[in-house]
Design a protein around this motif. Structure first.
Motif, short mmCIF file in Angstrom:
data_model
loop_
_atom_site.label_atom_id
_atom_site.label_comp_id
_atom_site.label_asym_id
_atom_site.label_seq_id
_atom_site.Cartn_x
_atom_site.Cartn_y
_atom_site.Cartn_z
N GLU A 55 -5.78 -12.40 0.52
CA GLU A 55 -6.71 -13.23 -0.02
C GLU A 55 -8.02 -14.06 0.56
N ASN A 98 -3.67 -5.63 -2.72
CA ASN A 98 -3.43 -6.55 -4.62
C ASN A 98 -4.13 -7.47 -4.75
N LEU A 102 -7.21 -8.04 -7.64
CA LEU A 102 -7.03 -9.67 -8.01
C LEU A 102 -9.05 -10.06 -8.53
#
Length: 314
Positions: A55, A98, A102
């Motif tokens: 992230e 993922n 996102l």
């Protein structure tokens, strides 16, 4: 200018892809190994493949395209099978894909031909001639994880090419050195694959990205060959002498185990999708040879920055 995040500069595929794309994209490259410098590429080291790390880098870089070169991106002819158990490859790719989804980034996963085995030849994407080794099972599990997200492309291949000097001698450098020293002792004529030059792979996946392809595609060289014959062809292109080797023995059954059998790939699907042909091996080997003189190796190893650092130190 679009931004590409290349994860896995410590692989031949990752380093060469980053080098090729750096002239047309803003390229940010990540490695969990020794830091490496590639001309035109912003490179960083990361420590973990956890959710927070993925992230962080997607938020910081904000790429339109992520190219993921995990353990499966290594050539199955040379990768150490132990690499598949040092970390969890499935969890690692889950976190990166993922995070890419996102942030609405397209995701290309470089996978391996080693999910297949013989006696089948030229495996198509849905071929059921699967290798049952634990490593091949892990690669298939990684592919399934990638397929769960949108805008993902999985490329099965078997690449060869130069390794950044920061990582020492790679497989190609070691092979050429052995040819020069006539010191070969182990050459395999039983495994067969369709190897592809890493820079040729880079050009094809860029085309696939521009055409917004998704799903699973085989991208491989235009010739089926074994490691022994590959080395003979390499020696001819590089003007080196191939040592005399003992004749192979006859096998009574198909080889078993990870990457020990037949993993050649059929490429009809990608050829039709992009209206291209796959490179022949001698052409790829000639381009590999030319990269020593045409500036590519300087870019791969960022010789300009190294020379500048040496001048500053002096």
């Amino acid at each position: 200018m679009e931004t590409v995040l290349v994860i896995g500069l410590d692989t031949v595929a990752g380093a060469n892809i980053a080098t090729c794309l750096s002239s047309r994209y803003r390229v940010v490259g990540l490695t969990s190994a020794t830091p490496v410098s590639i001309q035109g590429c912003e490179t960083h080291k990361y420590l973990e493949d956890d959710v927070e790390t993925a992230e962080h880098w997607l938020s910081l870089v904000r790429p339109q395209w992520v190219v993921y070169c995990g353990v499966a991106a290594n050539s199955a002819w040379s990768v150490d099978p132990a690499k598949f158990i040092t970390k969890d490859p499935v969890l690692a790719v889950r976190n990166w894909v993922n995070a890419a989804e996102l942030h609405s980034a397209r995701f290309t996963h470089i996978s391996s031909d080693a999910i297949f085995t013989g006696p089948w030849m030229f495996h198509e994407e849905d071929c059921q001639g699967l290798c049952d080794s634990p490593q091949a099972e892990i690669i298939r599990a990684v592919e399934r994880e990638v397929s769960l997200c949108d805008n993902t492309l999985t490329i099965r291949t078997n690449v060869f090419g130069w390794t950044p000097t920061a990582y020492g001698q790679g497989d190609m450098e070691t092979m050429i050195h052995a040819l020069a020293e006539s010191s070969f002792s182990k050459l395999d004529c039983y495994r067969h694959g369709t190897p592809l030059l890493a820079t040729d792979l880079a050009a094809i996946i860029e085309h696939a990205y521009q055409e917004r392809l998704t799903g699973i595609f085989h991208v491989a060289g235009g010739e089926r060959i074994n490691p022994l014959e590959f080395t003979k062809r390499l020696s001819k292109v590089f003007g080196l002498t191939m040592p005399e080797l003992p004749r192979a023995t006859v096998l009574n059954e198909c080889p078993s185990g990870f990457a020990n059998g037949e993993s050649s790939l059929h490429t009809r699907k990608i050829r039709r999708a992009l209206s291209i042909s796959m490179p022949m091996l001698d052409d790829g080997l000639q381009r590999l040879f030319d990269q020593q003189q045409n500036g590519f190796l300087n870019r791969l190893n960022n010789e300009h920055e190294r020379q500048f650092e040496q001048e500053i130190a002096a």
